[in-house]
Design an enzyme around this catalytic site. Structure first.
Site, PDB file in Angstrom:
ATOM      1  N   LYS A 190      42.657  32.467  33.280  1.00 42.79           N
ATOM      2  CA  LYS A 190      42.545  33.883  33.635  1.00 42.79           C
ATOM      3  C   LYS A 190      43.916  34.562  33.638  1.00 42.79           C
ATOM      4  CE  LYS A 190      42.182  35.484  37.933  1.00 42.79           C
ATOM      5  NZ  LYS A 190      41.808  36.150  39.199  1.00 42.79           N
ATOM      6  N   LYS A 201      47.873  38.282  38.208  1.00 43.13           N
ATOM      7  CA  LYS A 201      49.093  39.046  38.508  1.00 43.13           C
ATOM      8  C   LYS A 201      50.207  38.152  39.051  1.00 43.13           C
ATOM      9  CE  LYS A 201      46.739  41.670  41.925  1.00 43.13           C
ATOM     10  NZ  LYS A 201      45.972  40.853  42.868  1.00 43.13           N
ATOM     11  N   LYS A 234      44.242  27.937  44.536  1.00 39.01           N
ATOM     12  CA  LYS A 234      45.425  28.482  45.216  1.00 39.01           C
ATOM     13  C   LYS A 234      46.125  27.426  46.050  1.00 39.01           C
ATOM     14  CE  LYS A 234      44.941  33.338  44.714  1.00 39.01           C
ATOM     15  NZ  LYS A 234      44.926  34.697  45.218  1.00 39.01           N
TER      16      LYS A 234
HETATM   17  N1  AQP Z   1      41.791  38.440  34.438  1.00 40.55           N
HETATM   18  C1  AQP Z   1      40.855  39.169  35.025  1.00 40.55           C
HETATM   19  N2  AQP Z   1      39.792  39.620  34.323  1.00 40.55           N
HETATM   20  C2  AQP Z   1      38.839  40.386  34.907  1.00 40.55           C
HETATM   21  N3  AQP Z   1      38.882  40.767  36.212  1.00 40.55           N
HETATM   22  C3  AQP Z   1      39.932  40.347  36.947  1.00 40.55           C
HETATM   23  N4  AQP Z   1      40.269  40.533  38.238  1.00 40.55           N
HETATM   24  C4  AQP Z   1      41.441  39.896  38.488  1.00 40.55           C
HETATM   25  N5  AQP Z   1      41.881  39.290  37.382  1.00 40.55           N
HETATM   26  C5  AQP Z   1      40.958  39.532  36.406  1.00 40.55           C
HETATM   27  C6  AQP Z   1      39.514  41.339  39.194  1.00 40.55           C
HETATM   28  O1  AQP Z   1      40.409  42.249  39.816  1.00 40.55           O
HETATM   29  C7  AQP Z   1      39.964  42.500  41.150  1.00 40.55           C
HETATM   30  C8  AQP Z   1      41.087  42.414  42.100  1.00 40.55           C
HETATM   31  O2  AQP Z   1      41.597  41.110  42.136  1.00 40.55           O
HETATM   32  P1  AQP Z   1      42.397  40.652  43.416  1.00 40.55           P
HETATM   33  O3  AQP Z   1      43.562  41.499  43.626  1.00 40.55           O
HETATM   34  O4  AQP Z   1      41.481  40.515  44.565  1.00 40.55           O
HETATM   35  O5  AQP Z   1      42.916  39.215  43.100  1.00 40.55           O
HETATM   36  P2  AQP Z   1      42.531  38.129  42.111  1.00 40.55           P
HETATM   37  O6  AQP Z   1      41.114  38.120  41.691  1.00 40.55           O
HETATM   38  O7  AQP Z   1      43.026  36.846  42.717  1.00 40.55           O
HETATM   39  O8  AQP Z   1      43.421  38.630  40.904  1.00 40.55           O
HETATM   40  P3  AQP Z   1      44.746  38.052  40.384  1.00 40.55           P
HETATM   41  O9  AQP Z   1      45.300  39.034  39.420  1.00 40.55           O
HETATM   42  O10 AQP Z   1      44.496  36.679  39.856  1.00 40.55           O
HETATM   43  O11 AQP Z   1      45.672  38.002  41.648  1.00 40.55           O
HETATM   44  P4  AQP Z   1      46.512  36.824  42.243  1.00 40.55           P
HETATM   45  O12 AQP Z   1      47.370  36.348  41.094  1.00 40.55           O
HETATM   46  O13 AQP Z   1      47.282  37.446  43.352  1.00 40.55           O
HETATM   47  O14 AQP Z   1      45.554  35.772  42.701  1.00 40.55           O
HETATM   48  C9  AQP Z   1      38.832  41.507  41.433  1.00 40.55           C
HETATM   49  O15 AQP Z   1      37.596  42.176  41.319  1.00 40.55           O
HETATM   50  C10 AQP Z   1      38.978  40.491  40.351  1.00 40.55           C
HETATM   51  O16 AQP Z   1      37.733  39.901  40.020  1.00 40.55           O
END
Ligand code: AQP
Length: 331
Positions: A197, A200, A115
């Site tokens: 990965k 979002k 990040k």
């Molecule tokens: N691609 C993925 N595959 C499986 N699990 C996923 N998670 C996120 N992306 C995947 C799981 O979703 C939960 C919530 O995630 P979060 O909102 O805490 O943020 P994150 O892990 O940082 O997810 P993003 O989508 O990548 O968000 P941004 O882009 O904002 O950083 C967690 O349990 C995560 O493991």
């Protein structure tokens, strides 16, 4: 444990529109614990501000994330559903745990490295101490089990280390949490770059399938998904694009890898991609309908948030009074 029940805690950041990665890796699994466990599912808005957010969008997404929890099958009577910033003990314990977390430990977190590279104009201290706040979220409720995707494994291990360290200094204070990481769907990959990965916050809209995308958009995105030049539907490390599509198809149809490979043997990727898109869109249709119904009644969502925060605060207070006493703060 709380009473005679084991405790489950998990959270999702309202930092963007939720993806099928968030759904398959985390939210879809939440409701399986509702009967047997004491469950806390939180919209972690304090975490979301580690990256700059537009205030009106953050507010809207906080409602939406709560509504999505409910649309994905979380009954507010059986689960404590709440917003992190409504229970100030998360931030309070987060600060205390900062003092039991080492700079070196936080420096090793891969999410911080990723990040900070992605948001080089805003490498704030919150981005660095994010894992301690996450430890606080979990430890506050004496959590036994944390359902998350594999990307959160390192943070979860740190939460365990912090809890063990605190317990060693002050005697048994926190339960030591375990992860619940679904083997098949622990990491859903980007459709455009299947070695990364699905996230979002990805700016490439074709790389990401959102839970609330229309059926047409979902099918269009799967049609464009990156595969390879072999035209063979086979699960293999050397075929990350096709393997990711097989994983998604399996998650929505319940089929095994062998069944999927047999179903598409001798057929081109076009047929396969269309089938994955349709299975995904159909699998999410009920969630989309229920989401729309819930979002039309904001007052009900606010009542759910309020009741959830009251209940969460009740349990958080118990842990906090123990922590304060052990550290030596005057009551
Ligand atoms: N691609 C993925 N595959 C499986 N699990 C996923 N998670 C996120 N992306 C995947 C799981 O979703 C939960 C919530 O995630 P979060 O909102 O805490 O943020 P994150 O892990 O940082 O997810 P993003 O989508 O990548 O968000 P941004 O882009 O904002 O950083 C967690 O349990 C995560 O493991």
């Amino acid at each position: 444990m709380l009473g005679d029940k084991k405790v489950v805690f998990s959270g999702v950041q309202p930092s963007g529109n939720l993806t099928i990665g968030n759904y398959l890796g985390a939210i879809k699994n939440f409701s399986r614990f509702s009967e047997e466990y004491k469950t806390f599912y939180c919209v972690v808005d304090l975490h979301a501000i580690t990256v700059r957010q537009v205030p009106a969008e953050l507010r809207r997404r906080t409602y939406e994330t709560l509504a999505l929890y409910m649309a994905c099958g979380l009954d507010e009577q059986k689960n404590t559903l709440f917003v992190q910033s409504h229970v100030p003990a998360h931030a309070e314990l987060g600060w205390m745990l900062d003092c039991y977390t080492m700079f070196g430990e936080l420096s090793r977190m891969t999410q911080f490295k990723d990040k900070s590279a992605k948001h080089s104009e805003n490498i704030n201290a919150g981005l660095f101490t994010y894992p301690t706040l996450m430890a606080s979220d979990i430890l506050l409720y004496q959590t036994d089990l944390v359902p998350v995707g594999i990307d959160q494994k390192q943070h979860l291990e740190l939460a365990r280390d912090i809890a063990n360290r605190f317990n060693q200094v002050y005697g048994n204070t926190f339960a030591i949490p375990e992860g619940y990481i679904p083997q098949d769907t622990m990491k859903i990959m980007s459709l455009a770059e299947p070695t990364s990965k699905m996230s979002k916050s990805d700016t490439n809209q074709n790389a990401v399938v959102y839970i609330l995308d229309s059926k047409d958009d979902i099918i269009r995105k799967f049609k464009k998904a990156v595969t390879d030049s072999e035209a063979e539907v086979r699960f293999s490390e050397e075929k990350p694009g096709v393997s990711n599509l097989i994983t998604i198809y399996r998650a929505f149809t319940g089929k095994t890898v062998e069944e999927v490979e047999r179903e598409f043997a001798g057929r081109g990727y076009g047929d396969f991609k269309l089938a994955v898109g349709e299975a995904c869109a159909d699998g999410l249709a009920a969630v989309r309908d229920e989401f729309a119904r819930l979002m039309a009644d904001k007052a009900h969502l606010e009542a759910v948030m309020k009741a959830g925060a009251d209940e969460a605060a009740y349990y958080a207070r118990k842990t906090m009074s123990k922590v304060r006493r052990k550290i030596g703060f005057v009551n």
